[in-house]
Design an enzyme around this catalytic site. Structure first.
Site, short mmCIF file in Angstrom:
data_model
loop_
_atom_site.label_atom_id
_atom_site.label_comp_id
_atom_site.label_asym_id
_atom_site.label_seq_id
_atom_site.Cartn_x
_atom_site.Cartn_y
_atom_site.Cartn_z
N LYS A 13 0.82 -1.21 0.00
CA LYS A 13 0.00 0.00 0.00
C LYS A 13 0.85 1.26 0.00
O LYS A 13 0.44 2.27 -0.57
CB LYS A 13 -1.04 0.01 1.12
CG LYS A 13 -0.50 -0.16 2.52
CD LYS A 13 -1.65 -0.25 3.50
CE LYS A 13 -1.15 -0.16 4.93
NZ LYS A 13 -0.04 -1.10 5.24
N ARG A 88 -5.51 2.79 11.74
CA ARG A 88 -5.14 1.40 11.91
C ARG A 88 -6.08 0.69 12.89
O ARG A 88 -5.95 -0.52 13.09
CB ARG A 88 -3.72 1.34 12.48
CG ARG A 88 -2.64 1.17 11.40
CD ARG A 88 -1.69 0.22 11.93
NE ARG A 88 -0.57 -0.28 11.18
CZ ARG A 88 0.29 0.31 10.41
NH1 ARG A 88 0.15 1.55 10.09
NH2 ARG A 88 1.29 -0.33 9.92
N ARG A 127 12.63 -8.17 2.55
CA ARG A 127 12.93 -6.74 2.31
C ARG A 127 14.27 -6.34 2.94
O ARG A 127 14.58 -6.74 4.07
CB ARG A 127 11.83 -5.87 2.94
CG ARG A 127 10.54 -5.95 2.21
CD ARG A 127 9.72 -4.69 2.31
NE ARG A 127 9.25 -4.38 3.64
CZ ARG A 127 8.03 -3.88 3.88
NH1 ARG A 127 7.18 -3.69 2.89
NH2 ARG A 127 7.66 -3.59 5.10
N ARG A 160 14.95 -4.13 8.24
CA ARG A 160 14.27 -3.33 9.27
C ARG A 160 13.93 -4.24 10.44
O ARG A 160 13.50 -5.38 10.25
CB ARG A 160 12.95 -2.79 8.68
CG ARG A 160 12.98 -1.33 8.36
CD ARG A 160 11.79 -0.93 7.53
NE ARG A 160 10.49 -1.11 8.19
CZ ARG A 160 9.33 -0.75 7.67
NH1 ARG A 160 9.28 -0.20 6.48
NH2 ARG A 160 8.19 -0.93 8.31
N ARG A 171 3.00 -8.44 13.60
CA ARG A 171 2.34 -7.35 12.89
C ARG A 171 1.10 -7.85 12.15
O ARG A 171 0.08 -7.18 12.10
CB ARG A 171 3.30 -6.70 11.89
CG ARG A 171 4.40 -5.92 12.58
CD ARG A 171 5.43 -5.44 11.59
NE ARG A 171 4.97 -4.31 10.81
CZ ARG A 171 5.60 -3.84 9.74
NH1 ARG A 171 6.69 -4.42 9.32
NH2 ARG A 171 5.14 -2.80 9.10
#
Ligand code: AMP
Length: 213
Positions: A13, A88, A127, A160, A171
């Site tokens: 997103k 959120r 990532r 990260r 998450r």
């Protein structure tokens, strides 16, 4: 045009939000990016937010909501904006709805970028980013020319903290419990549009442009 991006962390997103902003000339507001820049600059807010982010938890509303409301009140938001990572939770969505209503505004579209959990885990755990110049990579999908090294500046790439597998799982759990109910919230408000986020980036964007007009 006020647009809310919905979708699991890692659904793409943020990428789509960036593309929308470029096409429509409106700002991209990412609460995650605001927190990360505060962490980088060593601010008090950054220090507080990091403790939650590193565990894959949501940053508490006291640190998040006013920050967002102040940001959307800035002059560059007069013609609309894309929210990426906010709201959120249902309470955050309600605060946003109420704040907009006071100005006679509303969310025009909530774009839900739909991607199954299995794809998310694969995407996020691969990532990597460059701590020096900010370039992004993926070990499988966008590998650097030399493994672990930034193509642009030669720095060692890092993962990260919140992309590490345990945190990713957390998450996703937080997403399903707290954020997914927003799909129904915006559906009831009559502004929801869902796109298939497993397609390639440009095809997802084409679907979004059809929706936004
Ligand atoms: P993101 O880059 O949107 O995935 O956000 C990274 C992290 O920042 C999240 O996992 C949360 O810890 C925090 N965060 C970002 N936006 C919010 C929000 N609206 N409410 C609470 N925490 C947030």
């Amino acid at each position: 045009m006020i647009i809310v991006m919905l979708g699991a962390p890692g659904a793409g997103k943020g990428t789509q939000a960036g593309m929308i902003c470029e096409k429509y000339g409106i700002p991209h507001i990412s609460t995650g990016d605001i927190f990360r820049s505060n962490i980088k600059n060593g601010t008090e807010l950054g220090r507080k937010a990091k403790a939650f982010m590193d565990k894959g938890q949501l940053v508490p509303d006291e640190l998040t909501v006013q920050l967002l409301l102040d940001r959307v009140a800035a002059d560059d938001c007069a013609n609309g904006y894309v929210l990426d990572g906010f709201p959120r939770t249902i309470p955050q969505a309600q605060v946003l709805t109420d704040a907009l209503l006071k100005n006679g505004q509303k969310v025009d579209k909530a774009v839900n970028v739909d991607v199954p959990d299995e794809n998310i885990i694969r995407r996020m755990s691969g990532r990597r980013s460059c701590p020096k110049c900010g370039a992004s990579y993926h070990v499988e999908f966008i590998p650097p020319k030399q493994e672990g090294i930034c193509d642009h500046c030669g720095s060692a790439l890092v993962q990260r903290e919140d992309d590490k597998p345990e945190t990713v799982k957390n998450r996703l759990r937080v997403y399903h419990e707290q954020t997914q109910p927003l799909i129904e919230y915006y559906e009831k408000a009559g502004v929801l549009a869902t796109v298939d986020g497993t397609k390639n980036m440009n095809d997802v964007f084409a679907d979004i442009v059809k929706i936004l007009g």
